[in-house]
Design an enzyme around this catalytic site. Structure first.
Site, PDB file in Angstrom:
ATOM      1  N   LYS A 110       0.829  -1.212   0.000  1.00 25.69           N
ATOM      2  CA  LYS A 110       0.000   0.000   0.000  1.00 25.69           C
ATOM      3  C   LYS A 110       0.862   1.260   0.000  1.00 25.69           C
ATOM      4  O   LYS A 110       0.437   2.312  -0.476  1.00 25.69           O
ATOM      5  CB  LYS A 110      -0.921   0.027   1.219  1.00 25.69           C
ATOM      6  CG  LYS A 110      -1.788  -1.213   1.431  1.00 25.69           C
ATOM      7  CD  LYS A 110      -2.796  -1.408   0.327  1.00 25.69           C
ATOM      8  CE  LYS A 110      -3.923  -2.355   0.703  1.00 25.69           C
ATOM      9  NZ  LYS A 110      -3.547  -3.764   0.879  1.00 25.69           N
TER      10      LYS A 110
HETATM   11  C1  PLP Z   1      -4.208  -4.943   0.522  1.00 25.01           C
HETATM   12  C2  PLP Z   1      -3.404  -6.176   0.497  1.00 25.01           C
HETATM   13  C3  PLP Z   1      -3.676  -7.200  -0.417  1.00 25.01           C
HETATM   14  C4  PLP Z   1      -4.842  -7.143  -1.371  1.00 25.01           C
HETATM   15  O1  PLP Z   1      -4.668  -6.161  -2.348  1.00 25.01           O
HETATM   16  P1  PLP Z   1      -5.923  -5.641  -3.200  1.00 25.01           P
HETATM   17  O2  PLP Z   1      -5.396  -4.506  -3.996  1.00 25.01           O
HETATM   18  O3  PLP Z   1      -6.935  -5.201  -2.186  1.00 25.01           O
HETATM   19  O4  PLP Z   1      -6.404  -6.771  -4.017  1.00 25.01           O
HETATM   20  C5  PLP Z   1      -2.834  -8.302  -0.423  1.00 25.01           C
HETATM   21  N1  PLP Z   1      -1.793  -8.407   0.435  1.00 25.01           N
HETATM   22  C6  PLP Z   1      -1.519  -7.436   1.334  1.00 25.01           C
HETATM   23  C7  PLP Z   1      -0.384  -7.628   2.268  1.00 25.01           C
HETATM   24  C8  PLP Z   1      -2.304  -6.290   1.392  1.00 25.01           C
HETATM   25  O5  PLP Z   1      -2.016  -5.330   2.287  1.00 25.01           O
END
Ligand code: PLP
Length: 495
Positions: A110
């Protein structure tokens, strides 16, 4: 470039799409058309730094943003990452690579977007003449919340409020959020799951009454969730960068196809890969990996999206999601950009809990995507076996993608394209589960687990996590899911 709503009726600039976050109808903003990246442009990007590549990709969509400014914003954002490449590619063998996206301030992918979103949003507000303060509401399954809090802490003219499911995040994730610093932040735990948090926040976003009341108080709402195009755009960049790294290190030739396996929850990360493909990047198959909450696997295999099923809490909590918001953007494309059809499907999902796509849409879907899911036992086995074989420790989410990638490669021997597994979190972010996988030991204390993992794997511990131990907890509020707007008012009325 202009942006339109997946549910029709709105055309806005990129700046407006980002400032607003979500369309008035509840639809998501998508580019009016996909900008192309030519072979010559790809060649040119080979010699660029990660930040320069990101700026080049972003400017394709956000052409009203000044390129030089965008570039320096990218440089500042990625300077917050651990030294070196913010998105390094690790070679396992000539057919398998891992794209590590967890070297940012909060140790999850993120950060790739949320270190940059404050700039994109502030600039978007300036370009569209927004005078009010921006109030950002975030529903999080664990990682977005922390990354957004870090990105926006003490940002001028912005307040940020994060809602997370009280029993739905890991201990480390909870601690990261409850110890957050900054004068403009607030964190509330919700007595429910992530889907309810997300739906409650979306309801506030689309309520005229809430919006009017907030406007009177001097605020406009925006979103840091992946429904905001400003979250999606920086994610497209790392697919380009990974591809270019493979070319520049002579692993592939320019033009060769590459497959990606992505641990998926809200469908934001993997959608960015699809956008990269639509822009002309030679992407082969996209492997959509789910955990035990395998609604997307079922959808891709059958064409039926049915959320009327049990919700499981797993050791990959950031993927514990039944309503995958960004799927709406893919459905819009699969339908031939039919806003009416997309709107009806989303309404059907909200009211009946299920919708189905047409056969020709399903064919197109299967051409693009493969899907698989990884149960709890398989997650543990994958982490253990991969470490045994390659001494590479991975987190629980990445393990789901590794498992799905392995199955895909075993079943599709004719597909010779190299596979890049997208790693979305540091194993230190889920230390108990990873240590359980590696050793079979249940370690109650997160920091003890971190210490043991460091000894077992010799992998460096991220400072931002070890520091948490001594930080005071600032946020302890817990609310019911239908009381979130009240919490918002309490927060902004507080002096
Ligand atoms: C948010 C997240 C995901 C999922 O990603 P999306 O974009 O919501 O599909 C997978 N792994 C981790 C560690 C995340 O923080």
């Amino acid at each position: 470039m202009n942006f339109i709503s997946t549910r029709g009726g709105e055309t806005v600039s990129g700046a407006q799409a980002i400032a607003q976050g979500i369309a008035k109808s509840g639809g998501l903003f998508v580019p009016e058309q996909f900008p192309e990246v030519s072979r010559e442009e790809l060649e040119e990007m080979l010699g660029m730094s990660y930040a320069e590549r990101a700026a080049a990709v972003l400017h394709k969509y956000l052409d009203e943003y000044d390129y030089g400014e965008l570039k320096s914003a990218c440089e500042k954002a990625y300077a917050q990452f651990e030294e070196g490449d913010p998105a390094p590619l690790v070679k396992i063998d000539s057919s398998l690579y891992i794209l590590e996206l967890f070297h940012g301030p909060t140790c999850a992918f993120k950060d790739m977007a949320l270190t940059l979103l404050p700039y994109l949003l502030r600039k978007g507000c300036d370009l569209t003449g927004v005078k009010e303060q921006v109030l950002i509401l975030v529903a999080t399954s664990g990682d977005t919340g922390k990354a957004a809090l870090e990105g926006f802490k003490n940002a001028e003219g912005v307040k940020i409020m994060v809602f997370y499911p009280n029993d739905g995040v890991s201990k480390m994730q909870k601690l990261q959020m409850s110890t957050q610093e900054g004068d403009n932040v607030n964190v509330v735990a919700v007595r429910s799951n992530f889907d309810d948090c997300q739906t409650a926040v979306k309801t506030i976003f689309t309520s005229e009454t809430c919006k009017e009341e907030l406007k009177e108080k001097g605020y406009i709402l925006s979103s840091a969730n992946s429904i905001n195009f400003g979250r999606l755009a920086p994610q497209i960049a790392y697919y380009f960068s990974a591809y270019l790294d493979l070319v520049s290190s002579d692993q592939i030739s320019m033009g060769d196809k590459v497959n990606f396996a992505v641990p998926t929850g809200n469908f934001g990360n993997i959608l960015a890969a699809y956008y990269a493909k639509r822009m002309g990047l030679p992407v082969g198959k996209l492997v959509c990996a789910s955990n035990k909450n395998n609604i997307l696997t079922d959808f891709i295999k059958t064409g039926v999206y049915d959320k009327r099923r049990e919700f499981y809490k797993t050791m990959s909590p950031s993927m514990d999601i039944l309503i995958s918001s960004n799927l709406e953007r893919l459905l819009f494309e699969l339908s031939g950009r039919n806003t009416e059809r997309t709107k009806l499907r989303m309404e059907k999902l909200a009211f009946d809990g299920v919708f189905e796509i047409y056969d020709e849409e399903k064919e197109a879907l299967n051409e693009l995507f493969a899907a698989d899911f990884c149960g709890e036992d398989e997650t543990v086995e994958t982490i253990y076996e991969f470490f045994e074989e390659y001494q590479y420790p991975m987190d629980t989410h990445t393990a789901c993608a590794m498992y799905a990638a392995g199955n895909y490669m075993a079943a599709n021997k004719k597909d010779a394209a190299p596979m890049v597994v997208v790693s979305t979190a540091s194993p230190y972010k889920f230390p108990q589960d990873v240590m359980y996988a590696l050793t079979g030991n249940d370690i109650k204390d997160s920091f003890k687990a971190i210490k043991h993992m460091n000894i077992a794997t010799a992998m460096k511990v991220p400072k931002s996590l070890s520091k948490l131990r001594d930080k005071p907890v600032r946020f302890t509020a817990v609310a019911d899911k239908d009381k979130l707007y009240g919490e918002v008012l309490k927060f902004i009325d507080k002096k």
